[in-house]
Write an enzyme that holds these catalytic residues in place. Structure first.
Site, PDB file in Angstrom:
ATOM      1  N   GLN A   1      15.612  44.600  28.383  1.00  0.00           N
ATOM      2  CA  GLN A   1      15.725  45.247  27.002  1.00  0.00           C
ATOM      3  C   GLN A   1      16.324  46.674  27.013  1.00  0.00           C
ATOM      4  O   GLN A   1      17.066  47.068  25.988  1.00  0.00           O
ATOM      5  CB  GLN A   1      14.093  45.403  26.504  1.00  0.00           C
ATOM      6  CG  GLN A   1      14.115  45.499  25.002  1.00  0.00           C
ATOM      7  CD  GLN A   1      14.552  44.695  24.247  1.00  0.00           C
ATOM      8  OE1 GLN A   1      14.681  43.490  24.522  1.00  0.00           O
ATOM      9  NE2 GLN A   1      14.772  44.843  22.607  1.00  0.00           N
TER      10      GLN A   1
ATOM     11  N   SER B   1       9.344  44.692  22.519  1.00  0.00           N
ATOM     12  CA  SER B   1      10.240  43.645  22.012  1.00  0.00           C
ATOM     13  C   SER B   1       9.281  42.397  22.081  1.00  0.00           C
ATOM     14  O   SER B   1       8.588  42.273  23.080  1.00  0.00           O
ATOM     15  CB  SER B   1      11.292  43.411  22.910  1.00  0.00           C
ATOM     16  OG  SER B   1      12.060  42.223  22.789  1.00  0.00           O
TER      17      SER B   1
ATOM     18  N   HIS C   1      10.402  39.663  22.741  1.00  0.00           N
ATOM     19  CA  HIS C   1      10.866  38.764  23.670  1.00  0.00           C
ATOM     20  C   HIS C   1      10.189  39.118  25.140  1.00  0.00           C
ATOM     21  O   HIS C   1       9.989  38.214  25.969  1.00  0.00           O
ATOM     22  CB  HIS C   1      12.388  39.157  24.071  1.00  0.00           C
ATOM     23  CG  HIS C   1      13.203  38.412  22.882  1.00  0.00           C
ATOM     24  ND1 HIS C   1      13.363  37.203  23.101  1.00  0.00           N
ATOM     25  CD2 HIS C   1      14.112  39.009  21.730  1.00  0.00           C
ATOM     26  CE1 HIS C   1      14.198  36.915  21.860  1.00  0.00           C
ATOM     27  NE2 HIS C   1      14.498  37.844  21.226  1.00  0.00           N
TER      28      HIS C   1
ATOM     29  N   ASP D   1      15.858  33.132  20.442  1.00  0.00           N
ATOM     30  CA  ASP D   1      16.966  33.182  19.585  1.00  0.00           C
ATOM     31  C   ASP D   1      17.822  32.028  19.443  1.00  0.00           C
ATOM     32  O   ASP D   1      18.063  31.657  20.643  1.00  0.00           O
ATOM     33  CB  ASP D   1      17.853  34.650  20.004  1.00  0.00           C
ATOM     34  CG  ASP D   1      17.067  35.720  19.863  1.00  0.00           C
ATOM     35  OD1 ASP D   1      16.037  35.592  19.044  1.00  0.00           O
ATOM     36  OD2 ASP D   1      17.596  36.878  20.136  1.00  0.00           O
TER      37      ASP D   1
ATOM     38  N   GLU E   1      16.659  38.843  10.781  1.00  0.00           N
ATOM     39  CA  GLU E   1      17.235  38.143  11.679  1.00  0.00           C
ATOM     40  C   GLU E   1      17.008  36.615  11.554  1.00  0.00           C
ATOM     41  O   GLU E   1      15.945  36.079  11.699  1.00  0.00           O
ATOM     42  CB  GLU E   1      16.765  38.438  13.054  1.00  0.00           C
ATOM     43  CG  GLU E   1      17.153  39.970  13.515  1.00  0.00           C
ATOM     44  CD  GLU E   1      16.645  40.158  15.037  1.00  0.00           C
ATOM     45  OE1 GLU E   1      15.943  39.243  15.718  1.00  0.00           O
ATOM     46  OE2 GLU E   1      16.951  41.474  15.310  1.00  0.00           O
TER      47      GLU E   1
ATOM     48  N   TRP F   1      18.107  34.146  13.208  1.00  0.00           N
ATOM     49  CA  TRP F   1      18.010  33.145  14.366  1.00  0.00           C
ATOM     50  C   TRP F   1      16.779  33.585  15.178  1.00  0.00           C
ATOM     51  O   TRP F   1      16.556  32.787  16.326  1.00  0.00           O
ATOM     52  CB  TRP F   1      19.283  33.916  15.304  1.00  0.00           C
ATOM     53  CG  TRP F   1      19.261  35.182  15.688  1.00  0.00           C
ATOM     54  CD1 TRP F   1      18.682  35.796  16.560  1.00  0.00           C
ATOM     55  CD2 TRP F   1      19.888  36.161  14.757  1.00  0.00           C
ATOM     56  NE1 TRP F   1      18.860  37.338  16.436  1.00  0.00           N
ATOM     57  CE2 TRP F   1      19.732  37.578  15.223  1.00  0.00           C
ATOM     58  CE3 TRP F   1      20.644  36.474  13.437  1.00  0.00           C
ATOM     59  CZ2 TRP F   1      20.090  38.773  14.936  1.00  0.00           C
ATOM     60  CZ3 TRP F   1      20.990  37.499  13.037  1.00  0.00           C
ATOM     61  CH2 TRP F   1      20.825  38.801  13.774  1.00  0.00           C
ATOM     62  N   HIS F   2      15.856  34.635  14.860  1.00  0.00           N
ATOM     63  CA  HIS F   2      14.873  34.808  15.717  1.00  0.00           C
ATOM     64  C   HIS F   2      13.558  34.103  15.141  1.00  0.00           C
ATOM     65  O   HIS F   2      13.227  34.382  14.167  1.00  0.00           O
ATOM     66  CB  HIS F   2      14.649  36.353  15.726  1.00  0.00           C
ATOM     67  CG  HIS F   2      13.626  36.909  16.651  1.00  0.00           C
ATOM     68  ND1 HIS F   2      13.802  37.401  17.671  1.00  0.00           N
ATOM     69  CD2 HIS F   2      12.049  36.878  16.418  1.00  0.00           C
ATOM     70  CE1 HIS F   2      12.735  37.765  18.321  1.00  0.00           C
ATOM     71  NE2 HIS F   2      11.366  37.531  17.626  1.00  0.00           N
TER      72      HIS F   2
END
Length: 336
Positions: A171, A197, A199, A206, A255, A257-258
């Site tokens: 990150q 994050s 993630h 994603d 976003e 895509w997230h």
């Protein structure tokens, strides 16, 4: 004393001793029987408790995708009854589970999640960027089911998973690279600070698309055939984490895509009520253990949901349940 009197006295003593021995034997037998019964009762009680604890599990099977959802509340519960037990949670558990909130205000330790390789566990209905990309086991199972359903519905298998779990160092690199190439404003709008994050949890992915023949990526905007994946993501426990109309709450710009795995029935409640994760965590505080619980019927299954402060986690003695920390101040218990 004559010989006859001595013999008579001996007979009396022998008779008394026999009675005493017999009485002692009876008393000893009664004591042993009492101890045996008490031991058996304790053993049965322990086995009953162990059996109840053993019922804690994370439902693994994905539900059918046909039923409608309904949400209601159930009356307050009495924690003093035999139906509930206090289950202390370690401090680390607050940052464990599918409902942990991670954002600019709530950091997350990237070393916490258990992860596995998407490449080694995926089906043939989608692609993955590289062999190193990983997610949690729960997210992995749900991802396969989601992508299989999308491929079956559309005939496409070109969705490409391009991001999953990220370490702190990953990150740092991505954030600094965005600052250097696109500016601080862009980095702050689209990338979380290291340690903050989603993630880091292993619960976020994603999506992209990839044309194998041309060797090119097409992005993922969730339109056209891919709109099905967005519309049905909740059925597999996924939410679009950063919708366009919630950026003032999430702190991250839209976003498409997230996606974030939160599990069922939580994804269905969030989709039905248009809640981002920050809003949902607040919403669940309105259903404390000691008050009314949230009851949800989702895809043919019934669930009961309630919030517990970190030091007052109550769970049912019987039945299946899961516990997730919210990474803020307490735990969410889901029965069903």
């Amino acid at each position: 004393m004559t010989t006859e009197q001595i013999k008579r006295s001996d007979r009396i003593h022998r008779t008394r001793r026999k009675k005493q021995i017999l009485l002692g034997g009876i008393v000893l037998c009664l004591l042993l029987l009492t101890v045996l019964l008490l031991t058996q009762c304790r053993k049965s009680s322990a086995e009953s408790t162990a059996g109840s604890a053993g019922s804690v599990e994370n439902p693994a099977s994905m539900p059918e995708r046909t039923a409608a959802e309904s949400v209601s509340s159930v009356p307050s519960v009495d924690p003093t009854t035999d139906d509930w037990m206090l289950l202390p949670q370690p401090e680390a558990a607050l940052s464990s589970g599918s409902l942990v909130l991670v954002n600019q205000s709530h950091a997350y330790d990237p070393a916490l999640p258990q992860i596995l390789s998407v490449y080694e566990n995926k089906t043939d209905s989608y692609l993955v960027k590289d062999i190193y990309l990983s997610v949690t086991p729960d997210a992995m199972e749900a991802l396969n089911a989601w992508m299989d359903a999308f491929s079956e519905e559309t005939g496409l298998s070109d969705i490409n998973i391009v991001a999953g779990y990220r370490s702190y160092e990953d990150q740092v690199f991505l954030y600094q690279n965005a600052v250097n190439t696109k500016g601080q404003a862009h980095a702050d709008a689209y990338l979380a600070l290291p340690g903050r994050s989603e993630h880091h949890t292993g619960l976020a992915v994603d999506l992209d698309t990839y044309d194998v023949a041309a060797g090119t990526s097409g992005g993922f905007d969730g339109t056209g055939a891919y709109a099905w994946a967005v519309a049905h993501a909740w059925e597999y426990g996924f939410i679009q984490r950063y919708p366009p109309h919630k950026s003032n709450i999430t702190g991250i710009s839209y976003e498409s895509w997230h996606f974030r795995y939160v599990g069922l029935p939580h994804a269905s409640v969030m989709a039905e009520n248009d809640l981002c994760l920050e809003e949902y965590i607040d919403y669940l505080r309105g259903f404390p253990f000691s008050g009314e619980h949230l009851q949800v019927t989702c895809l043919g299954r019934s669930y009961e949901i309630y919030y517990c402060p970190r030091d007052q986690v109550y769970v049912p003695v019987n039945g299946t349940y899961t516990i997730s920390g919210n990474n803020v101040d307490g735990f969410i218990v889901t029965i069903g």
